[in-house]
Design an enzyme around this catalytic site. Sequence first.
Site, PDB file in Angstrom:
ATOM      1  N   ASN A  59       0.843  -1.202   0.000  1.00 30.50           N
ATOM      2  CA  ASN A  59       0.000   0.000   0.000  1.00 30.50           C
ATOM      3  C   ASN A  59       0.878   1.252   0.000  1.00 30.50           C
ATOM      4  O   ASN A  59       0.623   2.215  -0.732  1.00 30.50           O
ATOM      5  CB  ASN A  59      -0.904   0.041   1.238  1.00 30.50           C
TER       6      ASN A  59
ATOM      7  N   TYR B 146      -5.970 -13.283   2.188  1.00 30.30           N
ATOM      8  CA  TYR B 146      -6.871 -13.019   3.308  1.00 30.30           C
ATOM      9  C   TYR B 146      -8.265 -12.694   2.818  1.00 30.30           C
ATOM     10  O   TYR B 146      -8.455 -12.209   1.702  1.00 30.30           O
ATOM     11  CB  TYR B 146      -6.328 -11.950   4.256  1.00 30.30           C
TER      12      TYR B 146
ATOM     13  N   TYR C 124      -6.820 -15.255   7.595  1.00 31.80           N
ATOM     14  CA  TYR C 124      -5.567 -15.250   6.822  1.00 31.80           C
ATOM     15  C   TYR C 124      -5.110 -16.651   6.443  1.00 31.80           C
ATOM     16  O   TYR C 124      -5.200 -17.576   7.253  1.00 31.80           O
ATOM     17  CB  TYR C 124      -4.443 -14.615   7.661  1.00 31.80           C
ATOM     18  N   TRP C 125      -4.592 -16.802   5.243  1.00 36.63           N
ATOM     19  CA  TRP C 125      -3.878 -18.003   4.824  1.00 36.63           C
ATOM     20  C   TRP C 125      -2.524 -17.520   4.302  1.00 36.63           C
ATOM     21  O   TRP C 125      -2.391 -17.128   3.148  1.00 36.63           O
ATOM     22  CB  TRP C 125      -4.622 -18.720   3.692  1.00 36.63           C
TER      23      TRP C 125
ATOM     24  N   ALA D 239      -5.460   1.266   5.674  1.00 38.32           N
ATOM     25  CA  ALA D 239      -4.358   1.937   4.973  1.00 38.32           C
ATOM     26  C   ALA D 239      -4.189   3.408   5.333  1.00 38.32           C
ATOM     27  O   ALA D 239      -3.466   4.128   4.648  1.00 38.32           O
ATOM     28  CB  ALA D 239      -4.459   1.773   3.450  1.00 38.32           C
ATOM     29  N   ALA D 240      -4.828   3.860   6.430  1.00 39.61           N
ATOM     30  CA  ALA D 240      -4.616   5.253   6.864  1.00 39.61           C
ATOM     31  C   ALA D 240      -3.125   5.478   7.141  1.00 39.61           C
ATOM     32  O   ALA D 240      -2.513   6.428   6.622  1.00 39.61           O
ATOM     33  CB  ALA D 240      -5.435   5.554   8.118  1.00 39.61           C
ATOM     34  N   GLY D 241      -2.543   4.613   7.950  1.00 39.88           N
ATOM     35  CA  GLY D 241      -1.133   4.761   8.306  1.00 39.88           C
ATOM     36  C   GLY D 241      -0.212   4.540   7.109  1.00 39.88           C
ATOM     37  O   GLY D 241       0.780   5.252   6.936  1.00 39.88           O
ATOM     38  N   ASP D 242      -0.541   3.557   6.266  1.00 36.88           N
ATOM     39  CA  ASP D 242       0.302   3.244   5.097  1.00 36.88           C
ATOM     40  C   ASP D 242       0.352   4.436   4.135  1.00 36.88           C
ATOM     41  O   ASP D 242       1.414   4.776   3.591  1.00 36.88           O
ATOM     42  CB  ASP D 242      -0.241   2.031   4.327  1.00 36.88           C
TER      43      ASP D 242
END
Length: 298
Positions: free
Chosen positions: A33, A88, A101-102, A255-258
Amino acid sequence: MMKRFLSIGECMVEMAPAAGGDFRMGFAGDTLNTAWYARRELGNDWDVAYFTAVGDDAISARMVDFFDGSDIKTDLIRRMPGRTVGLYLIQLDNGERSFAYWRSESAARRLADDADILRSGLATADLIYFSGITVAILPPSGRQTLFAAIAEARANGATIAFDPNLRPRLWEDADTMRAAVMDAAAVSDILLPSFEDEAFVFGDRDTKDTARRYSGRGVPIVVVKNGPGEMLALDRGTIRTFKPEPVTSVVDTTAAGDSFNAAFLASYLRSGDLPPALASGANLAARVIGQRGALVDG
Ligand code: AMP
């Protein structure tokens, strides 16, 4: 001379709920991201590249095609015979999202298996970005290989940016997570933690605690994100604060931080000046949380 922003980590197949009980397939992952947004934020004098490992099957090829189509350079991506990528699934329960998750066997867990490939890949970068998730998915030996390669690239002039992105469930135990994250900080120039996660994992009482803990490991610049609250940046001993504009309709904070990290770094790499970089990061994050999904255009 073209410069290179290199993000290291794992991208996964994302299956998101769509109309009529269907699922829509996409590709996402924290470091991907950030690379995706960095490509939009940086000028043509920068390449944005992704370092990861994928399998040699059709879905791995589709993922690499997606990077290519997003103008993210794929020359450093390792293709591992017989392996595949992680996946995921997002589930909605009365509007609440949960994730399955896988990824335990994903090729990306091997991205640091070959120290020489890693070192020569990192040597092509001017800015290296990685996260706590990048570190968490590696076996213990891979973590040491990664830190050594990053330290070498840094000694040769690269700038290193790290977001601890603390995800306790990905780690074998909390002590290992805390120790590895502090070791990652020790090889970094710019730390981009989120206060809520840091308070939970390290017991920090306020953003200053978080900034001081990382600067105590020798990190020159620490930017402590704080959701809608005031963020704090510690720049070689000088404290600055920045309060993001309130976002009235928060749709999806994925994805705010990304995205913040991407816009912050792009601005900082251009100007070397923190206040406009903080504003730029907050600005993009505000746009991203106003729309659904990790990767939003416009
Ligand atoms: P976080 O990782 O949750 O601290 O969020 C990263 C960045 O997203 C923050 O530094 C803010 O710039 C922005 N952000 C997150 N939540 C909000 C919100 N509710 N209102 C405005 N900005 C936000």
